[in-house]
Design a protein around this motif. Sequence first.
Motif, PDB file in Angstrom:
ATOM      1  N   PHE B  93       0.830  -1.193   0.000  1.00 12.30           N
ATOM      2  CA  PHE B  93       0.000   0.000   0.000  1.00 12.30           C
ATOM      3  C   PHE B  93       0.877   1.261   0.000  1.00 12.30           C
ATOM      4  N   TRP B 149      -7.825  -4.211  15.259  1.00 13.27           N
ATOM      5  CA  TRP B 149      -8.717  -4.247  14.092  1.00 13.27           C
ATOM      6  C   TRP B 149      -7.970  -4.626  12.829  1.00 13.27           C
ATOM      7  N   GLU B 150      -6.640  -4.577  12.872  1.00 12.12           N
ATOM      8  CA  GLU B 150      -5.920  -4.828  11.626  1.00 12.12           C
ATOM      9  C   GLU B 150      -6.012  -6.264  11.165  1.00 12.12           C
ATOM     10  N   TYR B 155     -11.972  -3.913   8.865  1.00  7.66           N
ATOM     11  CA  TYR B 155     -11.094  -2.761   8.780  1.00  7.66           C
ATOM     12  C   TYR B 155     -10.755  -2.461   7.323  1.00  7.66           C
ATOM     13  N   GLN B 158     -13.789  -1.338   5.210  1.00 11.75           N
ATOM     14  CA  GLN B 158     -14.095   0.066   5.466  1.00 11.75           C
ATOM     15  C   GLN B 158     -13.162   0.954   4.652  1.00 11.75           C
ATOM     16  N   LEU B 159     -11.863   0.587   4.623  1.00 11.44           N
ATOM     17  CA  LEU B 159     -10.910   1.403   3.877  1.00 11.44           C
ATOM     18  C   LEU B 159     -11.154   1.284   2.374  1.00 11.44           C
ATOM     19  N   TYR B 163     -11.731   4.459  -0.146  1.00 13.28           N
ATOM     20  CA  TYR B 163     -11.010   4.793  -1.377  1.00 13.28           C
ATOM     21  C   TYR B 163     -11.931   4.817  -2.581  1.00 13.28           C
ATOM     22  N   LEU B 258     -16.686   2.424  15.909  1.00 16.27           N
ATOM     23  CA  LEU B 258     -16.255   2.176  14.539  1.00 16.27           C
ATOM     24  C   LEU B 258     -17.452   1.836  13.670  1.00 16.27           C
ATOM     25  N   LEU B 261     -19.167   4.920  12.823  1.00 17.56           N
ATOM     26  CA  LEU B 261     -18.436   5.668  11.793  1.00 17.56           C
ATOM     27  C   LEU B 261     -18.806   5.121  10.412  1.00 17.56           C
TER      28      LEU B 261
END
Lengths: 143, 987
Positions: B93, B149-150, B155, B158-159, B163, B258, B261
């Motif tokens: 990434f 959360w990783e 997680y 959500q990312l 993006y 979270l 969110l």
Amino acid sequence: MIACVAVVGHQNNPLYLQSFTGADDALKLHHIVHCSLDVIDERVNNPKRSVITLNESYLGLLYPTESYKVYGYLSNTKVKFLVVTTDLDVKDTDIRSFFRRFHAAYVDAVSNPFHVPGKKIISRIFAVRVSGIVKAFAPGTYG
Amino acid sequence: MILHTMIQILALLWHQIVAVFAEFRRDWAEALRFYEEAYRALREMIATSTRLPPVQRLVEIRAVAEQLFFKISTLLLHGGKVEEAIAWFNRHFNSYKHLVGLDEVSFLHWDWLSRQFLVFAELLETSSAAIPNTLSSHFGTPESSLTEWEIQPAYYYQLAANYLREKRYCLDNLLSTGDSEFSRTSGKVPESVMPSVFIGQSARLVEQGDMIEVLPLSDAEYVQYALSEAQRFQDSYEIIALFRKACESFTNLKAPRLASLCSNRMAKEYFFTEDFTDAKKLFDTVSSLYRQEGWVTLLWESLGYLQECSIRLDSAKDFIEYSLEMASLPIFANGDQEIPDSKREYGPAGLPSQSRREALQSEVLSLVRGEEIVSRTDRGCSIAVTKEQPVRIDVDIISPLRMVLLVSVAFHDQSVKPGSPVMITLSLVSQLPCSIEVDELEIEFNQPKCNFIIINAVEEISAARSNGDNQDVRIETAPSIVLPTNKWLRLTYDVKSDQSGKLECLSVTARIGKSFKICCQAESPASMEDLPFWKFEGMVQTFPTKDPVLSFSGQKVIQVEEPDPEVDLILNASSPALVGESFVVPLTVIPRGHEVYSGELKINLVDARGGGLLMSPRETDPFSSGNHHVELISISRMGGDDESRIHSDKIKKIQQSFGVVSVPDLRVGDKWSCKLEIKWHKPKSVMLYASLGYSPNSAEAARVNVHRSLQIEGKIPISITHTFMMPFRREPLLLSKVKSLPGADQNVYLPLNETSILIVTARNSSEVPLRVKSMMIQSNSNKNETPYSIQHVGGVSADDSLLVPGGEFKGVFSVRPKIDSPNLELGSVCLNWNRDLTLSDSEDSGVMTEQKLPAVIVEQSPLVVSLEFPPHAILGIPFLFYIKVSNQTNLLQEIKYSLGDTQSFVFCGPHDNAGFILPKMEYVMSYKLVPLCSGSQQLPQATITSLRYSAALNPSVTATTIFVYPSEPNFFVADNEKETILAKLNL
């Protein structure tokens, strides 16, 4: 560099939150700090899973977002301290010492007889002192 | 340069081919190593390759990198190396995140990044079984750079969604500006473009006759192609789906913040796609969490969206609610500067600031006073509050709108007489940034007659009440009803209630403008909760009322007392009650000022020492009769006439300790009385409660209650004791009595076939004189033949003998057991008595008090000693003293006897001697005694010892006392009477 510092009270309500990046991402930082509370809850409520962190107030890295890292610290009175950094590679000892100074500043602020426990920290001296600590942590940012 | 590039491509290809072969051979470590090599080779090509036009080149490199990374992470995850896979992902990434490329095609970059997260999330999800549990134990420590959360797919979902959102923004910007360089230069979208056989490349198919040729694309053509492709996709649905997936996972992982969110982002996406209903629903749930935890800035953002949703959904009520809440929020940020681009960040509400709050308040006030509000995002949409569609907002104690208007109501007293006025203070406070003027306040009580309205004096009363639907409501005026920020407005008025019971202030409704009302639930100052959000602010604490006592203890409820009863209820009990009798308590109802309608009299008996029910706790069935220590037997009309007993058609219900009877309608001057019959089974002090409930007039439902209570002691009237005695100067030898230790047991021993005397003493232990009607011993066994005979031989005459308090009554019975028994029941003493002062019932049959006699031990006595001497002696005159020992056995008995010396007598005969008694015979020892002193004198002490039984017998002191006259006395006793007495004694 430190993007934001926050003090969060017993009811997970923000007592102090100051960003050091510029106003446009304040909301984002609020979201980040708020979401990091989930990790604190997780670590505090599952002491079995975090034997090492239980014995000390420093909670370690809480939540890496794409561009920030959040570190946490829990005082004996269950007040939470959070710091959001943009540096993705920060030494643990630096963060620890930062939290110790931040905590000391908080203790001095709430020792003020005019401060009511559980209310927001509105002391200017506290704000000045915190930004001093933040600057000392990353002197290049404001220099 | 070209050569270098070729070498790089060849190296990349070679590494990849070797890796694929290694994979084929299931040599995972080798495969991984070569894939990693290939990935590294690719990295080196980014800066150097010039094979394709720049845009397509970047696309190709990204496509190859994606594929290599997919292989690497799959291999790592399937090998259980989660941490390494995540580290690889982060590296991947970080390597590519800044490789955005040209602005025109930046959306391709975000799209690709989003895909990386999505792919990795799915990989993690499918290989979640391989994640070791021990991994989670050291999060946040220096040893682990990972956090909780990783390792969760949520997680990454959500990312990925984040993006994809970024891609959508870029695409939208690109399309909205519409004048990109490429669109100008290239014109139209090229046709028949398809993915090439090579990864990450595209090509155009061109038909030339029968031949189909594959031609490379120029960058401009490719961008056009990519744009048109991107427009075809509905990114929003993808974004929502990803956020929903993440939100659900976070909810399951107990990470509510979270999850909220994600919900927030999801809601924003719905808002973007103009699905306002779903957006509003999600924003509402999100804001409840922010409200609960006091995150003002986050709440502000959500409320801004909700405001817009309400306008779009044409809901003026919701709009007003959200706007008022926003206007009354304490602003967290200390800066007040507006950033031009804050719209994207903060949504339609903009940056939270004091000026925004004020603007919001004035916007709402102008809306409720009749102006239109136009949507900020769509100018064609607007809402208005009209007379036809008035808006009413309800504020309860958990509503966030308490910040807008908080009403505290306190009565100045705790109770009030009906009809007399009581002061009530209404305190109102608002946290809105500017003062707010209220046109009218409507105060509502649970007794509608007390409702009243306060009108702003500035307004015309007639204009205010023009609708005229509440003509009979009391109207008060106040000089002005203006609520400044965080300052209590206190209004004090009188309230009068005629109805007894609870009077509670329910709500206060404030009217602003013609068609807007805000109705606040009234709160008691004593139990008022802190305001949400403002409780964290360092404000000076203020009190709703000026009187601090009222602020701490004031209540919105007052008790309106009952009107004073004007009926006398007289309960009377002249003396304590006696156990066993039917004790009569007269009760009289005399109306003084009120008439009594549908009266009901309740009688209740309660243990005076507390404990409630009048029964022993061990009894299981509370309704079986006889368990109650005190019992209400009947309630009957005074006069004793049977016909006047309360008819069964009226309410009548009697239980052991509770009774209800109806009272007839009574006028002033009438009198109604009844008597309560209560029976005590145990001595107990009892509270008798009588309460009369009635209506003062036949129409009104309001009831008045009169209560009276009387403590009545229950006492034991008579205590019965008894003693067994042998006939005078006769002592049988009872062996078991001799053997038993003195005082060890209280058993009574009686000799078989000998007459013993039973003296029963009844003592009046009450304070009233009693009359004893009879005393008898009743046998328990029903058989005619009793194992003993009892006869009444004497005592005080039992014909209605008066027993004064403390007085005693004695009955003398002779008992003659007929069988040898260790446990002979003698029956019970039955005493029939009544009070000397009878109340109204003179023909009282009396009360039977029964007391059981203890069982006695009957045994054959081997020897009986009897003493014989005259009833009196005369100084100096000798008399004979016989000691007779009768042997009742069939054995020869040897006895020893002795007679001691005394100063009062001289005697002749042996001091010590022994002798034998033949079976069934009698041995007589005779002495001649001369008294030396006059008066009551003790005879010389005789001791008889039976050698067989080793038992000594000493006649008692009373049995060996004789009265010595100084000289011959003169008796005037008739001979026959003397004989009778003697005969009875010798029975």
